[in-house]
Design a protein around this motif. Structure first.
Motif, short mmCIF file in Angstrom:
data_model
loop_
_atom_site.label_atom_id
_atom_site.label_comp_id
_atom_site.label_asym_id
_atom_site.label_seq_id
_atom_site.Cartn_x
_atom_site.Cartn_y
_atom_site.Cartn_z
N GLU A 6 4.88 48.05 11.54
CA GLU A 6 5.48 47.08 12.46
C GLU A 6 5.40 47.65 13.87
OE1 GLU A 6 9.24 44.85 11.42
OE2 GLU A 6 9.94 46.10 13.10
N ILE A 7 4.90 46.84 14.78
CA ILE A 7 4.87 47.28 16.18
C ILE A 7 5.49 46.20 17.05
CG2 ILE A 7 2.81 48.73 15.92
CD1 ILE A 7 1.24 46.50 17.40
N THR A 8 6.02 46.62 18.18
CA THR A 8 6.61 45.67 19.13
C THR A 8 5.92 45.81 20.47
OG1 THR A 8 8.73 45.74 17.99
CG2 THR A 8 8.75 44.93 20.25
N THR A 10 5.57 43.92 24.44
CA THR A 10 6.04 42.88 25.35
C THR A 10 4.80 42.25 25.96
OG1 THR A 10 8.05 44.13 25.77
CG2 THR A 10 7.51 42.38 27.34
N GLU A 15 8.85 39.60 24.17
CA GLU A 15 8.76 40.65 23.15
C GLU A 15 8.22 40.06 21.84
OE1 GLU A 15 11.80 43.87 23.29
OE2 GLU A 15 12.13 43.22 21.22
N GLU A 16 7.22 40.72 21.29
CA GLU A 16 6.58 40.24 20.06
C GLU A 16 6.55 41.40 19.07
OE1 GLU A 16 5.46 37.20 19.73
OE2 GLU A 16 4.95 36.45 21.72
N THR A 17 6.99 41.13 17.84
CA THR A 17 6.92 42.14 16.78
C THR A 17 5.95 41.63 15.72
OG1 THR A 17 9.17 42.88 17.23
CG2 THR A 17 8.26 43.43 15.08
N GLU A 19 3.14 42.83 12.30
CA GLU A 19 2.73 43.82 11.29
C GLU A 19 1.22 43.99 11.42
OE1 GLU A 19 4.24 45.40 8.61
OE2 GLU A 19 6.25 44.71 9.15
N ASP A 71 2.11 50.23 20.76
CA ASP A 71 3.49 49.97 20.33
C ASP A 71 4.46 50.35 21.46
OD1 ASP A 71 5.69 49.39 18.83
OD2 ASP A 71 5.58 51.20 17.58
N GLY A 72 5.35 49.43 21.80
CA GLY A 72 6.34 49.70 22.85
C GLY A 72 5.85 49.44 24.26
#
Ligand code: FES
Ligand code: FES
Length: 219
Positions: A6-8, A10, A15-17, A19, A71-72
């Motif tokens: 899982e990555i998040t 922006t 913000e989008e999460t 897989e 990620d992030g």
């Protein structure tokens, strides 16, 4: 299928999460998982620049980066340009420049060119022709011969500079207080029993100062 992570991200301020498999390229995550197909794939090998996006403000070829590496991060794609604060009538000055100066023919390279142009103008608002050519040197165009792309970015630089000038003039005409920033109904400081200043403005600096919020309004 291998394990996913899982990555998040922006993306254009949202913000989008998602897989993703560890091997998934950022460009595929952007286009297929986030459905933002304005970012193009020309070569998948880092040569053409069609997949250029901004990651934490840096122009990067998103076919050369795994999604998990982002990620992030803050990711900007061409879809975010129309919502940018500099956009007027739904077009960012760079998009307007490509339209006005005929900076595209088939348009395949255009999203990448625009993102490289954006990164350039944020770092260097008044670039020379040579600096523009250097900034887009990782973006290939098979149609235009580049001259009109350079003119499009020059157009945007000028338009953005005009906007800054207009803002500065509006602030000066308003006695140094921007109508966007200044309190609409500031009517003087109060001093309470403990000697604390208060002007009634939320998150205020706490008293008379040279802060732009109050400049011109002190009594
Ligand atoms: S698709 Fe990424 S550089 Fe060509
Ligand atoms: S406009 Fe066709 S590749 Fe640039």
């Amino acid at each position: 299928m291998s394990e996913t992570r899982e990555i998040t991200l922006t993306v254009n301020g949202t913000e989008e999460t998602i897989e993703v498999e560890p091997r998934r390229l950022l460009v595929h995550a952007i286009r297929e998982d986030l459905d933002l197909t304005g970012t193009h794939i020309g070569c998948d090998t880092g040569n053409c620049g069609a997949c250029t996006v901004l990651v934490d403000g840096e122009p990067l070829k998103s076919c050369l980066m795994f999604a998990v590496q982002a990620d992030g991060s803050e990711v900007e794609t061409v879809e975010g340009m129309e919502d940018h604060p500099d956009a007027v009538d739904d077009l960012h000055p760079l998009q307007e420049g490509f339209h006005e100066e005929h900076g595209l023919q088939c348009g395949y390279c255009t999203p990448g060119m625009i993102m490289s142009g954006k990164a350039l103008l944020e770092e260097n608002p008044d670039p020379s022709e040579a600096e523009i050519r250097e900034a887009i040197s990782g973006n290939l165009c098979r149609c235009t011969g580049y001259q009109n792309i350079v003119k499009s970015i020059e157009y945007a630089a000028e338009k953005l500079a005009d906007g800054e000038r207009d803002d500065a003039e509006a602030v000066a005409a308003d006695g140094g207080v921007s109508s966007a920033d200044g309190p609409a109904s500031f009517d003087g400081y109060d001093v309470d029993d403990d000697g604390e200043f208060s002007c009634g403005v939320e998150n205020c600096c706490g008293g008379p100062s040279t802060d732009a919020t109050h400049r011109g309004d002190e009594r």
